[in-house]
Design a protein around this motif. Sequence first.
Motif, PDB file in Angstrom:
ATOM      1  N   ARG A 103       0.863  -1.167   0.000  1.00 34.08           N
ATOM      2  CA  ARG A 103       0.000   0.000   0.000  1.00 34.08           C
ATOM      3  C   ARG A 103       0.904   1.222   0.000  1.00 34.08           C
ATOM      4  N   VAL A 104       0.352   2.345  -0.414  1.00 32.75           N
ATOM      5  CA  VAL A 104       1.159   3.570  -0.497  1.00 32.75           C
ATOM      6  C   VAL A 104       0.488   4.682   0.298  1.00 32.75           C
ATOM      7  N   TYR A 105       1.296   5.355   1.096  1.00 35.72           N
ATOM      8  CA  TYR A 105       0.838   6.567   1.784  1.00 35.72           C
ATOM      9  C   TYR A 105       1.792   7.684   1.382  1.00 35.72           C
ATOM     10  N   PRO A 106       1.251   8.904   1.120  1.00 31.69           N
ATOM     11  CA  PRO A 106       2.102   9.958   0.548  1.00 31.69           C
ATOM     12  C   PRO A 106       3.175  10.479   1.503  1.00 31.69           C
ATOM     13  N   LYS A 107       4.185  11.045   0.874  1.00 34.44           N
ATOM     14  CA  LYS A 107       5.175  11.819   1.619  1.00 34.44           C
ATOM     15  C   LYS A 107       4.511  13.120   2.070  1.00 34.44           C
ATOM     16  N   PRO A 108       5.018  13.731   3.139  1.00 30.19           N
ATOM     17  CA  PRO A 108       4.446  15.029   3.550  1.00 30.19           C
ATOM     18  C   PRO A 108       4.591  16.043   2.429  1.00 30.19           C
ATOM     19  N   MET A 109       3.557  16.852   2.216  1.00 28.62           N
ATOM     20  CA  MET A 109       3.561  17.740   1.044  1.00 28.62           C
ATOM     21  C   MET A 109       4.450  18.960   1.227  1.00 28.62           C
ATOM     22  N   PHE A 110       4.875  19.205   2.467  1.00 29.83           N
ATOM     23  CA  PHE A 110       5.904  20.229   2.679  1.00 29.83           C
ATOM     24  C   PHE A 110       6.601  19.959   3.998  1.00 29.83           C
ATOM     25  N   ASP A 111       7.706  20.686   4.209  1.00 30.05           N
ATOM     26  CA  ASP A 111       8.383  20.608   5.496  1.00 30.05           C
ATOM     27  C   ASP A 111       7.622  21.513   6.460  1.00 30.05           C
ATOM     28  N   PHE A 112       7.053  20.913   7.484  1.00 26.26           N
ATOM     29  CA  PHE A 112       6.138  21.674   8.336  1.00 26.26           C
ATOM     30  C   PHE A 112       6.819  22.849   9.020  1.00 26.26           C
ATOM     31  N   ALA A 113       7.996  22.630   9.577  1.00 26.58           N
ATOM     32  CA  ALA A 113       8.686  23.702  10.312  1.00 26.58           C
ATOM     33  C   ALA A 113       8.943  24.903   9.405  1.00 26.58           C
ATOM     34  N   THR A 114       9.331  24.628   8.163  1.00 25.89           N
ATOM     35  CA  THR A 114       9.585  25.718   7.218  1.00 25.89           C
ATOM     36  C   THR A 114       8.303  26.480   6.915  1.00 25.89           C
ATOM     37  N   GLN A 115       7.271  25.738   6.607  1.00 27.95           N
ATOM     38  CA  GLN A 115       6.007  26.360   6.214  1.00 27.95           C
ATOM     39  C   GLN A 115       5.374  27.124   7.377  1.00 27.95           C
ATOM     40  N   ARG A 116       5.560  26.588   8.584  1.00 29.77           N
ATOM     41  CA  ARG A 116       5.083  27.267   9.792  1.00 29.77           C
ATOM     42  C   ARG A 116       5.717  28.654   9.885  1.00 29.77           C
ATOM     43  N   GLU A 117       7.003  28.715   9.640  1.00 25.27           N
ATOM     44  CA  GLU A 117       7.723  29.977   9.723  1.00 25.27           C
ATOM     45  C   GLU A 117       7.270  30.946   8.628  1.00 25.27           C
ATOM     46  N   VAL A 118       7.073  30.430   7.422  1.00 27.22           N
ATOM     47  CA  VAL A 118       6.574  31.245   6.312  1.00 27.22           C
ATOM     48  C   VAL A 118       5.236  31.877   6.702  1.00 27.22           C
ATOM     49  N   CYS A 119       4.372  31.079   7.290  1.00 29.08           N
ATOM     50  CA  CYS A 119       3.036  31.569   7.665  1.00 29.08           C
ATOM     51  C   CYS A 119       3.121  32.616   8.766  1.00 29.08           C
ATOM     52  N   ILE A 120       3.897  32.341   9.800  1.00 31.08           N
ATOM     53  CA  ILE A 120       3.998  33.291  10.909  1.00 31.08           C
ATOM     54  C   ILE A 120       4.508  34.638  10.408  1.00 31.08           C
ATOM     55  N   GLN A 121       5.512  34.613   9.537  1.00 35.20           N
ATOM     56  CA  GLN A 121       6.033  35.869   9.000  1.00 35.20           C
ATOM     57  C   GLN A 121       4.988  36.572   8.137  1.00 35.20           C
ATOM     58  N   GLY A 122       4.228  35.780   7.371  1.00 37.56           N
ATOM     59  CA  GLY A 122       3.162  36.355   6.548  1.00 37.56           C
ATOM     60  C   GLY A 122       2.106  37.033   7.400  1.00 37.56           C
ATOM     61  N   LEU A 123       1.715  36.356   8.483  1.00 37.54           N
ATOM     62  CA  LEU A 123       0.698  36.919   9.388  1.00 37.54           C
ATOM     63  C   LEU A 123       1.233  38.165  10.085  1.00 37.54           C
ATOM     64  N   LYS A 124       2.482  38.064  10.537  1.00 43.75           N
ATOM     65  CA  LYS A 124       3.097  39.188  11.247  1.00 43.75           C
ATOM     66  C   LYS A 124       3.074  40.431  10.358  1.00 43.75           C
ATOM     67  N   ASN A 125       3.437  40.224   9.125  1.00 36.90           N
ATOM     68  CA  ASN A 125       3.466  41.338   8.184  1.00 36.90           C
ATOM     69  C   ASN A 125       2.055  41.884   7.921  1.00 36.90           C
TER      70      ASN A 125
END
Length: 643
Positions: A532-554
């Motif tokens: 059976r196949v289960y997908p790889k994570p679609m992004f690196d969570f820690a990186t994307q978390r930081e991208v979002c926080i900076q986006g919100l902050k701005n």
Amino acid sequence: MPPKAKPRVVYWFRTDLRLHDSPALAAALELKPSVLYPIWTWDPHYVYRARVGPNRWKFLLDCQSDLSTSITELNPKSKLFLIREAPQTLFPKLFKEWKITHLVFEKDTDAYARDRDAEVMQIAKDAGVQVIVKMGRTLYDPDALVQHNHGKPTMSMSQVQAAGKQIGDIARPIPAPTSLPDPGETTLSFAQEKPGPEPDINAIQRDGNEASYSSLAGPNGDFAVPTMEELGLKEATTLHRGGETIALDMLSAIIKNESYTATFEKPKTAPTAFSPQATTLLSPHMHFGSLSCREFYWRVQDVVDAYKKAGKHASEPPTSLTGQLLFRDMYFGAQAKLGYAFGQTYGNPQCRFIPWHLPSEIDTATGLITGRYLTDNATAESYFLRWKEGRTGFPWIDALMRQLRLEGWIHHLGRHAVASFLTRGGCYVDWERGAEVFEEWLIDHEAACNIGNWQWLSCTAFFSQFYRVYSPVAFPAKWDKEGAFVRRYVPELARFDKKYIYEPWKAPIADQKAWGCVIRGDGVKSEEGEYRVYPKPMFDFATQREVCIQGLKNAYKVGLHGNDAKVLDGTWRKLFDDEAEGPTEGNDGPPGAMVEHEDADGHEEVEHVAPPTPKKGKGKTGHKREKIQGTLDRLVTRKKAKT
DNA sequence: ATGTGGGTTGGCTTT
DNA sequence: AAAAGCCAACCCACA
């Protein structure tokens, strides 16, 4: 003066599919009617315009069937009469044909319902029919909450509690009637007006012919509750069942457990619990009115009072059971004041403007969202679809989304997890996209609560601590170290060691194979050879978390809200520099974050559904976001290449 | 006025 | 093992 004719009453059921504790029904019976018609009108708004999946349809039909049976038990001549026409066109004809003197219904402060009811009340006035409206849907009348909150939408618990205190005691429940008057003649000699199905947003919910409006009294001419087949709907997959009988049994079972009832603290209930779940599961009954919130409130409060009297410690709002109802009232109060604008960013004075990906298209004539959205970014579109379909590669998120689609219900904290993930804590996708998916799939979808909670979790209103991000690994582990919840809803991972259950991509390949499931791809393929196949994570969570926080902050620093002139006319783009996430490219653009339609100054038209072609940089700003996205994409690609 | 403490539901490290 | 402290810092009510 001629003797007054005895009242001939239509009781119009809508958000109150119950006999117990219905102030409106009690008011109808106080009229001492000579005839009482309990009716339901088949509103095309629900059939074609709102997003309603098969599970919620099924729950509605359950509620209607149960109510009809209960009515017949009180009076064998009566039942719930379902009349298949829009209320706006039906009532003028019905009032005349059945010689109606009074129309009674429960107040509904939803944006569309207000428009509809205003129209119906005018129709009744024109027909000389007296209208009686009673509030029974919330603890407090949402309009009264607003009034006692200085005319402003209720945006915090303290405001609700302060306003509630001024309004006074919450009404005690009213017993169910012990008898009901006969209905009169039910002949319908007039022609049925069939509503146009366009646009039919629910076509995707059907695999058969939709026949809601086959005839006024249904295929057998008996006003019966339709079947799912008759409505052409796909099969419901949920095991949760509607109806007042079930709701009252569930409530009795809950309050029988005194310590559960009196010490309930929502944040301490496990979102990973299933069979049984950790919370009451009464929310869909609240939505359809198969359980009165005041009945719930007082049955619980009486247990709490007795518990305290015995010297034991009970929980308090907002975390207690009754506190949950206060949140519901808060969202109804916000919606009551803001109307349609509550359900969108554009034009909403309370909603922060964030340049999310996949923003809604705005109809500039009305200022309302159209239901379509701009695919500004192909990666974000793929994040959104993988989130919706439960193949993000994060088992906690995927388990929740699969439970949601299958059963129509997930725990409140599970909703937090997936909502945070889609918006401010992962994908940076517009909360309106997520709210639409919940609207479609939740059996307890309550517009006010759904909208309010999505704004809360996306930090656009009600809540603002955007640096508190839910981890798809640490958060579920706090509740479920073994991963039983994931194993239940993502069965391909059932044999994985608990060490890897929330991050299966970290398991050695040999182990993955030994456990019968390999981690690769994007989740479209479910099998590969013997595995059976289960997908790889679609992004690196820690990186994307930081991208979002900076986006919100701005975005917080820019400080726009949905009704700001710059949001309305599109010039907000000038305020967002390179640091911003979202579709900020260029300084000019149409209103909101929507797509250009008629601009002739060289802007390209963008399709709403097709993946966008990345625009070449024309302005002096607006490229950093693409750079961030590019960095992220490269990061994921590199990871893929390594394994 | 500027400061302070609280806000239904975070994560991680240290004590 | 539970609780406190830090992270980097939001809004709001209240003093």
